[in-house]
Design an enzyme around this catalytic site. Sequence first.
Site, PDB file in Angstrom:
ATOM      1  N   HIS A 136       0.819  -1.203   0.000  1.00 17.02           N
ATOM      2  CA  HIS A 136       0.000   0.000   0.000  1.00 17.02           C
ATOM      3  C   HIS A 136       0.858   1.261   0.000  1.00 17.02           C
ATOM      4  O   HIS A 136       0.638   2.195  -0.759  1.00 17.02           O
ATOM      5  CB  HIS A 136      -0.920  -0.029   1.216  1.00 17.02           C
ATOM      6  CG  HIS A 136      -1.758   1.168   1.289  1.00 17.02           C
ATOM      7  ND1 HIS A 136      -2.930   1.276   0.573  1.00 17.02           N
ATOM      8  CD2 HIS A 136      -1.580   2.354   1.897  1.00 17.02           C
ATOM      9  CE1 HIS A 136      -3.428   2.456   0.778  1.00 17.02           C
ATOM     10  NE2 HIS A 136      -2.626   3.138   1.575  1.00 17.02           N
ATOM     11  N   CYS A 173       0.483  -7.448 -20.452  1.00 18.71           N
ATOM     12  CA  CYS A 173       0.117  -6.934 -19.138  1.00 18.71           C
ATOM     13  C   CYS A 173       1.037  -7.468 -18.044  1.00 18.71           C
ATOM     14  O   CYS A 173       0.803  -7.219 -16.872  1.00 18.71           O
ATOM     15  CB  CYS A 173      -1.342  -7.236 -18.822  1.00 18.71           C
ATOM     16  SG  CYS A 173      -1.718  -8.989 -18.834  1.00 18.71           S
ATOM     17  N   ASP A 181       4.105 -14.930 -15.722  1.00 20.26           N
ATOM     18  CA  ASP A 181       4.032 -16.390 -15.761  1.00 20.26           C
ATOM     19  C   ASP A 181       4.818 -16.962 -16.940  1.00 20.26           C
ATOM     20  O   ASP A 181       5.475 -17.995 -16.807  1.00 20.26           O
ATOM     21  CB  ASP A 181       2.569 -16.847 -15.847  1.00 20.26           C
ATOM     22  CG  ASP A 181       1.935 -16.905 -14.474  1.00 20.26           C
ATOM     23  OD1 ASP A 181       2.593 -17.410 -13.544  1.00 20.26           O
ATOM     24  OD2 ASP A 181       0.803 -16.424 -14.318  1.00 20.26           O
ATOM     25  N   GLU A 217       0.435 -16.829 -21.598  1.00 19.00           N
ATOM     26  CA  GLU A 217       1.365 -16.930 -20.470  1.00 19.00           C
ATOM     27  C   GLU A 217       1.845 -18.350 -20.229  1.00 19.00           C
ATOM     28  O   GLU A 217       2.514 -18.620 -19.232  1.00 19.00           O
ATOM     29  CB  GLU A 217       0.728 -16.340 -19.200  1.00 19.00           C
ATOM     30  CG  GLU A 217      -0.613 -16.926 -18.826  1.00 19.00           C
ATOM     31  CD  GLU A 217      -1.253 -16.243 -17.615  1.00 19.00           C
ATOM     32  OE1 GLU A 217      -0.554 -15.536 -16.879  1.00 19.00           O
ATOM     33  OE2 GLU A 217      -2.459 -16.435 -17.410  1.00 19.00           O
TER      34      GLU A 217
HETATM   35  C1  PEP Z   1       1.314 -12.442 -15.876  1.00 19.30           C
HETATM   36  O1  PEP Z   1       1.397 -13.639 -15.612  1.00 19.30           O
HETATM   37  O2  PEP Z   1       2.177 -11.797 -16.522  1.00 19.30           O
HETATM   38  C2  PEP Z   1       0.160 -11.657 -15.389  1.00 19.30           C
HETATM   39  C3  PEP Z   1      -0.034 -10.415 -15.766  1.00 19.30           C
HETATM   40  O3  PEP Z   1      -0.682 -12.267 -14.531  1.00 19.30           O
HETATM   41  P1  PEP Z   1      -0.418 -12.493 -12.961  1.00 19.30           P
HETATM   42  O4  PEP Z   1       0.818 -11.696 -12.596  1.00 19.30           O
HETATM   43  O5  PEP Z   1      -1.646 -12.005 -12.282  1.00 19.30           O
HETATM   44  O6  PEP Z   1      -0.215 -13.973 -12.897  1.00 19.30           O
HETATM   45 MG    MG Z   2      -0.305 -14.777 -14.866  1.00 18.51          MG
END
Ligand code: PEP
Ligand code: MG
Length: 532
Positions: free
Chosen positions: A183, A495, A448, A424
């Site tokens: 936070h 992402c 991932d 991923e």
């Molecule tokens: C990822 O795996 O890059 C992703 C964005 O998902 P998370 O970090 O929530 O597994």
């Molecule tokens: Mg992921």
Amino acid sequence: MERIDVEKTASRGVAVAPVYKYLEPDFSPDGGLIAADQAGMECEKFIRAKEDVQKELELLAEENPIFAAHLEIAGDFTLQEGVETKITEELMNAQLALHNTIEEFAAIFEMMDDEYMRERAADVRDIGKRLMAVLKGIQRPDLGSIKEEVIVAARDLYPSDTVKLRPEVVKGIITEEGGVTSHVSIIAKSLNIPTLVGVSGILRKLTDGSLVCMDAGDGVIVVDPDRETLAGYQQKKEAYEGERTRLKALRQQPAVTKDGKRIALCANVGNAEDIRRALEMNIDGVGLFRSELLYMENDHFPTEEEQFAVYKEAAELIPQELTIRTLDIGGDKGLPYFSFDEEENPFLGWRAIRVSLDMKDMFKTQLRAILRASAFGHVRIMFPMIISPEELREAKALAEECKRELAAEGIAFDGAIPMGMMMETPASVLLAEEFAEEADFFSIGTNDLTQYLLAVDRGNKRIAEKYDYFHPAVVKAVGHIIAAGHKKGIKVGMCGEMAGDPDAAKLLLDLGLDEFSMSAGSVDYVREQILK
Ligand code: PEP
Ligand code: MG
């Protein structure tokens, strides 16, 4: 003079100021066990403290939505039940029962593999401290009363402390605990206060009022600098402040590359509060709404209505795309109200889409809520951890089934809602062309993807230097996914954390990435790289 090198930067920047040591009162429980006939009185003490804290939080929630979430946790019946059971059955006094219950709650979050989720333990502990302060009759020191420019050094800062931070006087923050998604890190980033977290033992090395220079970009703290060092940091600080002003001015410009390609700059969020913060960065949408937060902060699987309210609020906040990822839970990411079997390899276990496809009613509840929210904005659905076209087809078929049900019930939704997938897993890379035939968009999850391609656990500190998204295998996979998507005419975003790394931006642009989605604090820096 002493120089300390630090690993975890939470919010970049340079600061030079005297130290304000923020020392918390002792929140540990006084006393311990009680006689059976005292249990009723101890339960009453807890209930009264809870009522006081709820009143406090109701007032705070009017100003800051973080406290609306705290109010919900404080009012959670499982918390009360946990404390009362410890008082009546284990004969603990109210303070000890509260301490142990809060630690049990916090431990559930701390066991999760997602750092963002892990850090939510801080919210639970913050509420614990609020309740304990009432039970013990103690006052917390007030960061809002600081008048002179300082660098605040603390063991950790909780939401109740950070809301009071004023950037006019708090020039820097150093904490012994906390991670980059804690936070304090999120707040510090949004207030642009240079912050270093996880600096163990720092409080012992600092005395109140001693001069400190910190560079939260390079990860350096200098205590009692000599004249030459001080002058160097003063210069650095001015240069940094100039850079912030320049970057802020760039926010007005759309992210268009020198050769004229319009790039979408999006945010990764977990709730409406994150969206509000990201909107200040002039984003082009939400590339990842991690819906699991909604499931983890509840004491039951959230109902369709509960989810609809959250997704609708998000859709109305963001005029552009809102990409909602369906539940990514399981493995070692648990839920307080659902027991997962223990697994040998949780990262390779029952998680994400595997859970959703096995628990179809729960999945359909989420899909219906997302579809209903799609009538209020530009919502997209994204499926996590897909390894085969059959899984993608099954997930899409369930969404179609929900559409038919809603249509029959006369409930509005976007009939053409885009349905895409996270890229991923290694399987998704190798089958990218096949997937591109059936998905409306791709979003590359490098967090991932890196761990699965390199066989390097993303959370294992011992092998952290091997976890590298610049590894040629990861870069090649990213290039392959983008090429496969473009060949079939679909947009490819990212992402994972790599998208928010300004040092990766040029490489990703060269590979043809269409959308970068990241935490709000990184948007300015990536925009600058795109405009270069
Ligand atoms: C990822 O795996 O890059 C992703 C964005 O998902 P998370 O970090 O929530 O597994
Ligand atoms: Mg992921």
